[in-house]
Design a protein around this motif. Structure first.
Motif: not given
Length: 82
Positions: A34-41, A49-53, A64-71
């Motif tokens: 199933a395709p996973l999508e990035w959830e916005k926090l 959430r890779v474990w949902q695969l 896996v987290l994706r954050v901006s440089d400032a954050e």
């Protein structure tokens, strides 16, 4: 006698070259994921959430987290605030 042994080896080699049932590894590759999508926090952070695969009851559960440089810099300076 040598002819029989040679013929038996030839038949054995040919039988190994014939296509057989798919192996477990080949079946795993064919499994549709199933395709996973990035959830916005909040604060522009995104989580995948890779474990949902595979399902919720399998461990370890990896995200896996994706954050901006400032954050990231804000978190790096004081992790307890975030």
């Amino acid at each position: 006698m040598k002819r029989i042994v040679f013929a038996a080896l030839l038949v054995l080699c040919v039988s190994f070259l014939l296509p057989s049932r798919p192996t477990n590894a080949q079946q795993a590759e064919e499994k549709k994921l199933a395709p996973l999508e990035w959830e916005k926090l909040p604060d522009g952070v995104q989580v995948l959430r890779v474990w949902q695969l595979e399902g919720e009851k399998l461990y370890p559960q990896v995200s896996v987290l994706r954050v901006s440089d400032a954050e990231y810099l804000k978190f790096f300076q004081d992790p307890r605030v975030s």
